[in-house]
Scaffold this motif. Structure first.
Motif, PDB file in Angstrom:
ATOM      1  N   GLU A 294       0.725  -1.200  -0.031  1.00 42.57           N
ATOM      2  CA  GLU A 294       0.069   0.014  -0.112  1.00 42.57           C
ATOM      3  C   GLU A 294       0.843   1.547  -0.062  1.00 42.57           C
ATOM      4  O   GLU A 294       0.623   2.254  -0.584  1.00 42.57           O
ATOM      5  N   ASN A 298       0.674   4.176  -2.847  1.00 40.68           N
ATOM      6  CA  ASN A 298       0.418   5.616  -2.617  1.00 40.68           C
ATOM      7  C   ASN A 298       1.599   6.388  -3.489  1.00 40.68           C
ATOM      8  O   ASN A 298       1.256   7.376  -3.960  1.00 40.68           O
ATOM      9  N   HIS A 302       0.363   9.072  -6.003  1.00 38.97           N
ATOM     10  CA  HIS A 302       0.175  10.470  -5.516  1.00 38.97           C
ATOM     11  C   HIS A 302       1.635  10.932  -5.528  1.00 38.97           C
ATOM     12  O   HIS A 302       1.668  12.352  -5.720  1.00 38.97           O
ATOM     13  N   GLY A 346      -6.451   3.517   1.946  1.00 45.10           N
ATOM     14  CA  GLY A 346      -5.218   3.110   2.249  1.00 45.10           C
ATOM     15  C   GLY A 346      -4.312   3.296   3.542  1.00 45.10           C
ATOM     16  O   GLY A 346      -4.182   2.310   4.188  1.00 45.10           O
TER      17      GLY A 346
HETATM   18 MG   LIG Z   1      -3.833   4.540  -1.015  1.00 49.54          MG
END
Ligand SMILES: [Mg+2]
Ligand SMILES: Nc1ncnc2c1ncn2[C@@H]1O[C@H](COP(=O)(O)OP(=O)(O)OP(=O)(O)O)[C@@H](O)[C@H]1O
Length: 387
Positions: A294, A298, A302, A346
Motif C-alpha cells: 500500500e 501511494n 500520488h 489506504g
Molecule cells: Mg492509497
C-alpha cells in the motif's frame, strides 16, 4: 429542644450523682446510654453499632477511662472520645493522647455551658467524619467500578483486535480463493481461446486470398488482446493474494515487489533488506507485505517521486520498516481530518493492520520534499502461533 436521635452518646461514670446530673442536662438533646464501668461500656459498644461519642470518667474501679478509650479507638477510630476527669497526671495525659487519641479533656466539676459547647463541637466533628467516611466509601465504590469498566474496555479492545484479525484472515482467504479461481478458471479459458484463435487462423489460410489477409489481421489483433487479458488476470491474481510469500518467504516476496515496482514505474529504490524469518505467523507476513504494497501504491499514485529509500531493521523485540520518498508530499493532518467518505482507505487500512499486530504507524510529510511512512511491529504478534 430537638433530640438528636441519630447521635448516640455513651456516658461512662461510676459516680451515680454525676451521671444523673449529666442525664438531667442532656437527655432532651441526645440519646444517652449509661455505663458505670469500662467493662460495661465495652459490652454496650459491642452491642450498639451506632455510638457516636463516648464520654468517660478517668478514675473508675477496674479499667481507667484512658484504657477504655484506647480499646474503643482500636475498634472504631471515628467514634469521638472525651475524658472527664478531676485530675490527670502527665503519664495519663500522654497515654490519652497517644493511645486513646482523645478528642477533648473536660475537667470536673464541669460547667453546663462548657459541656454543651464541647458536645456541640464534637457532634459537628462526628458528622464531618461520618460524611468523610461515606465519601471514602463512595470513592472506593467508584474506583472499583472504574477498574471494572477498564477491565471491560481492555477485554473489548482485545475482542475487537481478534475480530479484526479474523476479518483480515477471512478477507485474505477469500481473496486467495478468488485468485485461484481467476488463475485456474478464467486464465485457463483464455489460454484455450488463444489456441482456438490460432487454429481459426490456420483454417482461414485456405480461404480466398483477399479475405485471408483481412482475417489474419483481425486474428492477430484478437490474439494480442487475449494475451493482454491473460497478463491482466495474472497480475490481478498475484495482487489479490501474494502466493509468493508462502512459497518463497517474506524476504523474497518483498524483494520481488520492489523489483516489479521499480521496473514498472521507473522509480529507483534503495532497499536494505533484513532477515525476516522470525516472523512466523502467516497473518503477520501478509500484513507486513500489504503495508509495503500500500505504501508503494501511494507513492506510485500520488507522490510523483523519483526515488525511494526502503529499509527494514530488526532487533530482539521489533521490526522497523520505513519508506521514504522524495515526492511532492502532502498535508497529513488535513487528509486525516477528512471524513472517511471523502478519502481513500489506504492509510486507514495501514493503521488498522499495524494495530492488529500491536505496533505503531507514523506518517510524516513535507510539501515538495517527500513523505516518510514508518511502522514498528513487535515480534509479540507471533505469540499465538509460538504457544
Ligand atoms: Mg492509497
Ligand atoms: N507518498 C505520498 N505522497 C503524496 N501524497 C500521499 C502519499 N501517500 C498518501 N498521500 C495522500 O494521502 C491521501 C490518502 O491516502 P490513502 O492511501 O488513504 O487513500 P488513496 O490512496 O487516495 O486511496 P486508496 O488507497 O483507497 O486507493 C492520498 O489521496 C494522497 O493525497
Amino acid at each position: 429542644m430537638q433530640k438528636h436521635q441519630q447521635l448516640k452518646i455513651l456516658l461512662v461514670e461510676d459516680d451515680q450523682d454525676s451521671m444523673n446530673f449529666f442525664m438531667s442536662c442532656f437527655q432532651e438533646e441526645y440519646n444517652i446510654l449509661c455505663a458505670s464501668s469500662g467493662e460495661e461500656a465495652l459490652e454496650y459498644f459491642e452491642q450498639e453499632d451506632d455510638i457516636a461519642m463516648v464520654l468517660s470518667d478517668q478514675a473508675m474501679p477496674g479499667m481507667t477511662g484512658v484504657e477504655l478509650l484506647t480499646h474503643i479507638y482500636q475498634q472504631n477510630e471515628s467514634v469521638i472520645r472525651i475524658i472527664i476527669t478531676g485530675f490527670l497526671n502527665t503519664a495519663d495525659i500522654i497515654a490519652a493522647i497517644n493511645k486513646g487519641h482523645i478528642y477533648q479533656f473536660i475537667v470536673k466539676p464541669w460547667e453546663l455551658v462548657q459541656m454543651r459547647m464541647v458536645l456541640s463541637q464534637a457532634r459537628g466533628t462526628w458528622q464531618l467524619r461520618r460524611e468523610n467516611d461515606e465519601l471514602q466509601k463512595e470513592i472506593l465504590t467508584q474506583n472499583y467500578l472504574l477498574t471494572r469498566a477498564n477491565k471491560h474496555l481492555h477485554a473489548s479492545k482485545e475482542t475487537l483486535r481478534n475480530l479484526s484479525i479474523s476479518l483480515f484472515t477471512a478477507r485474505e482467504e477469500e481473496q486467495r480463493r478468488i485468485a485461484m479461481e481467476l488463475h485456474d478458471e478464467l486464465g485457463q479459458s483464455l489460454a484455450a481461446l488463444k489456441m482456438q484463435t490460432r487454429i481459426m487462423e490456420n483454417d482461414f489460410l485456405t480461404a480466398e486470398k483477399k479475405q485471408q489477409e483481412k482475417i489474419k489481421n483481425w486474428s492477430t489483433v484478437l490474439r494480442t488482446n487475449i494475451s493482454q487479458i491473460i497478463e491482466d488476470v495474472r497480475l490481478l491474481s498475484k495482487n489479490l493474494s501474494p502466493v509468493i510469500i508462502e512459497d518463497l518467504g517474506l524476504d523474497a516476496a518483498l524483494q520481488q515487489l520492489i523489483n516489479n515496482f521499480t521496473e514498472a514505474q521507473g522509480i529507483s529504490c534503495s532497499f536494505q533488506p533484513a532477515p525476516l524469518q522470525d516472523i512466523t505467523s502467516t497473518d503477520g507476513k501478509r500484513i507486513v507485505y500489504r503495508l509495503v504494497q500500500e505504501s508503494l501504491n501511494n507513492i506510485c499514485n500520488h507522490a510523483k517521486a523519483t526515488h525511494i529509500d526502503f529499509s527494514i531493521k530488526v532487533d530482539q523485540e521489533q521490526i522497523f520498516l520505513s519508506l521514504v520518498d522524495n515526492g511532492k508530499g502532502f498535508h497529513v493532518q488535513e487528509i486525516l481530518a477528512r471524513p472517511q467518505s471523502r478519502r481513500g482507505i489506504g492509510l486507514t487500512a495501514m493503521s488498522e493492520r499495524v494495530k492488529m499486530l500491536g505496533g505503531t504507524f507514523d506518517i510524516q510529510s513535507i510539501i515538495n520534499q517527500g513523505t516518510t511512512v514508518s511502522f514498528t511491529i513487535p515480534f509479540d504478534f507471533n505469540r499465538e502461533e509460538k504457544k
